[in-house]
Design an enzyme around this catalytic site. Structure first.
Site, PDB file in Angstrom:
ATOM      1  N   ASP A   1      37.153  38.041  52.350  1.00 38.65           N
ATOM      2  CA  ASP A   1      36.315  38.267  51.656  1.00 38.65           C
ATOM      3  C   ASP A   1      35.696  39.228  52.288  1.00 38.65           C
ATOM      4  OD1 ASP A   1      34.309  38.691  49.841  1.00 38.65           O
ATOM      5  OD2 ASP A   1      33.067  36.267  50.702  1.00 38.65           O
TER       6      ASP A   1
ATOM      7  N   ASN B   1      39.309  38.152  39.074  1.00 37.00           N
ATOM      8  CA  ASN B   1      38.616  39.567  39.897  1.00 37.00           C
ATOM      9  C   ASN B   1      39.352  40.735  38.509  1.00 37.00           C
ATOM     10  OD1 ASN B   1      39.532  38.725  43.263  1.00 37.00           O
ATOM     11  ND2 ASN B   1      37.770  38.392  42.743  1.00 37.00           N
TER      12      ASN B   1
END
Length: 263
Positions: free
Chosen positions: A38, A86
């Protein structure tokens, strides 16, 4: 002055890393390490660069961390590179990521590190959202490495923890139907082990340790079923900034914990 200070600090940094490496190598290693990568976009934003550049930096860091895992003898690694959520990102960013996945899948099939260290690569997640070119490339990589036994590398792509459990239940029910079992018979005999056998990671140990970068303190659905007894470490650095010292500190933290498994 700043450059001089940096030059003076490098030997100290190197010595500390070496000492930390020796210390950590003496302790137990996780059999299965989970990594939530991340912070690529935030890293790029901080440098005034495009998200694409951030993802490029993130790819290079992933290769680097894979080498650290090989050095430490960690046998199974699962990296989460793209979630089902996503797909909701801007279309141009998703397209860029698809091109990146295609390029790296093709590259990994010939990568000397993958071949020399006998890394078996598997992709876990739903593939419906990916182009035929990407699917062909990842299937080729899986076939290329299916006989490898040095390390198991799971790449979670199009992955969501809830979706994984739903898919496991679907497979279990279809299998039971093929065997002529009624829903009642399935329900009465259902065990956690039955679910586990139909997960994407079936046949592999559950993750002992999960590291997430960027300072976010949550799993976001990563390996929901498998992480029931995992230890967690949340590193307050963005993924492209994740250093070997950060990795070793995380492992040292894992080694200092007493795992009770609910007992």
């Amino acid at each position: 002055m700043v450059r001089r200070l940096l030059a003076l600090s490098r030997p100290l940094y190197w010595l500390y890393e070496k000492r930390l490496l020796r210390e950590v190598k003496r302790g137990p290693m996780p059999r299965h390490l989970g990594l939530i990568l991340d912070g690529n976009r935030r890293y790029a934003r901080a440098l005034g660069l495009s998200p694409t550049k951030g993802h490029e930096f993130g790819v290079q860091k992933a290769y680097e961390v894979l080498e650290w895992c090989l050095e430490m003898g960690i046998k199974t690694v699962t990296v989460w590179v793209f979630s089902t959520d996503n797909f909701k990102r801007p279309p141009e960013e998703v397209e860029t990521l698809m091109n990146l996945f295609l390029r790296e899948a093709e590259r990994m099939a010939e990568d000397h590190r993958i071949l020399e260290h006998q890394v078996r690569v598997r992709f876990i997640g739903r593939r419906e959202g990916f182009s035929p070119e990407v699917v062909r490339a990842i299937e080729r990589l899986e076939r290329r490495t299916e006989g490898h036994r040095g390390m198991f590398l799971n790449i979670a792509m199009g992955y969501g923890g809830r979706e994984e459990i739903v898919d496991a239940v679907k497979r279990l029910l279809l299998e039971a139907e093929a065997r002529g079992l009624s829903p009642k018979e399935v329900a009465e005999g259902l065990t956690p082990e039955d679910i586990a056998r139909h997960l994407y990671t079936a046949g592999l140990p559950d993750p002992d340790f999960i590291i997430r970068t960027s300072g976010e303190i949550r799993l976001s659905g990563f390996l929901l079923w498998q992480s029931a007894y995992s230890e967690f470490y949340f590193a307050d650095v963005l993924w492209p900034e994740f250093r070997k010292i950060d990795f070793l500190r995380a492992l040292r933290s894992y080694q200092a914990r007493e795992r009770r498994f609910g007992r």
